[in-house]
Design an enzyme around this catalytic site. Sequence first.
Site, PDB file in Angstrom:
ATOM      1  N   TYR A  96       0.851  -1.282   0.376  1.00  0.00           N
ATOM      2  CA  TYR A  96      -0.254  -0.249  -0.136  1.00  0.00           C
ATOM      3  C   TYR A  96       1.087   0.724   0.297  1.00  0.00           C
ATOM      4  CZ  TYR A  96      -4.960  -0.429  -0.529  1.00  0.00           C
ATOM      5  OH  TYR A  96      -6.106  -0.362  -1.048  1.00  0.00           O
ATOM      6  N   GLU A 137      -0.442   4.955  -1.063  1.00  0.00           N
ATOM      7  CA  GLU A 137      -0.697   6.160  -0.825  1.00  0.00           C
ATOM      8  C   GLU A 137      -0.103   7.249  -0.406  1.00  0.00           C
ATOM      9  OE1 GLU A 137      -4.792   5.919   1.703  1.00  0.00           O
ATOM     10  OE2 GLU A 137      -5.573   4.784   0.773  1.00  0.00           O
ATOM     11  N   ASP A 152      -6.804  13.198 -25.284  1.00  0.00           N
ATOM     12  CA  ASP A 152      -6.353  12.088 -24.119  1.00  0.00           C
ATOM     13  C   ASP A 152      -6.419  11.196 -26.247  1.00  0.00           C
ATOM     14  OD1 ASP A 152      -7.457   9.258 -24.455  1.00  0.00           O
ATOM     15  OD2 ASP A 152      -9.174   9.959 -23.394  1.00  0.00           O
ATOM     16  N   THR A 179      -4.132   5.663 -21.877  1.00  0.00           N
ATOM     17  CA  THR A 179      -3.503   4.779 -20.847  1.00  0.00           C
ATOM     18  C   THR A 179      -2.499   4.332 -21.634  1.00  0.00           C
ATOM     19  OG1 THR A 179      -4.903   3.640 -23.237  1.00  0.00           O
ATOM     20  CG2 THR A 179      -5.893   4.493 -21.177  1.00  0.00           C
ATOM     21  N   LYS A 189      -2.695  -0.113 -24.729  1.00  0.00           N
ATOM     22  CA  LYS A 189      -3.424   0.216 -25.895  1.00  0.00           C
ATOM     23  C   LYS A 189      -2.087   0.196 -27.118  1.00  0.00           C
ATOM     24  CE  LYS A 189      -7.428   1.792 -25.020  1.00  0.00           C
ATOM     25  NZ  LYS A 189      -8.404   3.190 -25.072  1.00  0.00           N
ATOM     26  N   ARG A 243      -2.344  -2.894 -18.171  1.00  0.00           N
ATOM     27  CA  ARG A 243      -3.809  -1.702 -18.223  1.00  0.00           C
ATOM     28  C   ARG A 243      -3.720  -0.606 -16.547  1.00  0.00           C
ATOM     29  NH1 ARG A 243      -7.667  -3.879 -21.319  1.00  0.00           N
ATOM     30  NH2 ARG A 243      -8.761  -2.393 -21.016  1.00  0.00           N
TER      31      ARG A 243
HETATM   32  C1  LIG Z   1      -9.989   3.437 -23.940  1.00  0.00           C
HETATM   33  C2  LIG Z   1     -10.126   4.620 -23.859  1.00  0.00           C
HETATM   34  C3  LIG Z   1      -9.548   5.905 -22.655  1.00  0.00           C
HETATM   35  C4  LIG Z   1     -10.370   5.235 -21.516  1.00  0.00           C
HETATM   36  O1  LIG Z   1      -9.717   3.859 -21.327  1.00  0.00           O
HETATM   37  P1  LIG Z   1      -9.820   2.867 -20.283  1.00  0.00           P
HETATM   38  O2  LIG Z   1      -9.329   2.610 -19.421  1.00  0.00           O
HETATM   39  O3  LIG Z   1     -10.992   2.003 -20.669  1.00  0.00           O
HETATM   40  O4  LIG Z   1     -11.058   3.101 -19.342  1.00  0.00           O
HETATM   41  C5  LIG Z   1     -10.195   6.967 -23.127  1.00  0.00           C
HETATM   42  N1  LIG Z   1     -10.501   7.763 -23.926  1.00  0.00           N
HETATM   43  C6  LIG Z   1      -9.735   7.225 -24.998  1.00  0.00           C
HETATM   44  C7  LIG Z   1      -9.664   8.342 -26.347  1.00  0.00           C
HETATM   45  C8  LIG Z   1      -9.720   5.948 -24.900  1.00  0.00           C
HETATM   46  O5  LIG Z   1      -9.335   4.781 -26.311  1.00  0.00           O
END
Ligand SMILES: *Cc1c(COP(=O)(O)O)cnc(C)c1O
Length: 423
Positions: free
Chosen positions: A54, A56, A200, A226, A229, A235
């Site tokens: 942990y 925090e 994003d 993220t 991807k 993850r």
């Molecule tokens: C995948 C994605 C997210 C969210 O990611 P999670 O890990 O699934 O919550 C947010 N914004 C965009 C543009 C994404 O492609």
Amino acid sequence: MTYLPALEKTDPQIRDLILAEEKRQWNVIRLIPSENYASKAVLEASGSVLTNIYSEGYPGKRYYEGQQYTDQIETLAIERVKKAFGVDHANVQPYSGSPANMAVYTAVLQPGDTIMGLALAQGGHLTHGWKVNFSGRQYHSAPYELDPKTERLNYDQIWKQAKEVKPKLIVAGYTAYPRIIEWNRFREICDDVGALFHADISHITGLILGGVHPSPFPMADTGITTSHKSLRGPRGAMMMCKAAHAAAIDKAIMPGLQGGPHNNTTAAIAVAFKEAESPAFKAYAAQIVKNAKALAERLNKHGFRLITGGTDNHLILFETFKSKGILGRDASRALDRAGIVANCNLVPFDTQTPMNPSGVRIGTPSVTSRGMKEPEMAKIGDWMNEVLTHATDEAVLARIAGEVKEFCSSFVCPGIDPLNWKE
Ligand SMILES: *Cc1c(COP(=O)(O)O)cnc(C)c1O
């Protein structure tokens, strides 16, 4: 020795399901553009004893003792992210992309403030202001849309709308947009209307780090990505921002939204950024785009209408309904039965429903991680065409599934070793 011996002993049901999933990932062509194969190093870090701790707080400012190593790990991850994107500040604690967006909004907005993101039905994410998502409930969402003619972003149209609705924040970055994003146009619009520019880049981080898509940093005020991807990490997610927002962003995650960070994920994020520094990663990113272009060309040749006419990135959105008389869900199900995994997707200005839309979305990060190149993309395009013109012919689908399995056996998957499966 048995593979996954501890699991075999404790929970053979879960062990068998994980093993079956491993084999599935090896035996099929995975074209879901948000998925990938994490390396063995990333898997080792994320499956490590760091899950026991942990932490925090932030490095040097924790609520719990015992942070001799976790502080070093999180600091390494932060420094690598900052260096890779050239940003003032990074926070690697968000549990995933959606909480990362939530934290950014929490940091820089008040409930009821107006946000502008691309409409979900046109390639925006749920967290960019969709009405049933927190982002559309807590904030006033004024979504922008694509140009109906070009199916691309129309920056002048977005600018005009921004002048009218005066958003506090504009989100750029998408889940189903196959073209380069001109970040400088968003900067210009945001400066003109006094909005914050939030990028994003979840889908395209790997392309940005590999130098084949422009970076929104340091232009953007805030950003998230993220890590699982095109980056090929664990993850997880992270936030990047200008110094002015650093304290608010840290506070929004902890104590605002989350408790203890997932240290195992933090370590794996650090590993993924180390991998992304290598020349091999640059070659991978470049090949993703080459593969997407090759696959797009093949599908186009077979008579599928590609949204925007093609692709500049890792992703292809194409029409199946008007092109071949098959709805997206029926198309993706047939492809899956033939060993080609994709997802159905709304196309811009779709007249069908989200559950069975007019198109299919595919991407090339996973197949590129397996070392596939342009000739393999042509072959995949031919199989896809055969499946979608014989979608109800189970014999054809089964035959192609067999051919796909055979084809896949000669391409390695990062993180997976079939020798493990030999009993
Ligand atoms: C995948 C994605 C997210 C969210 O990611 P999670 O890990 O699934 O919550 C947010 N914004 C965009 C543009 C994404 O492609």
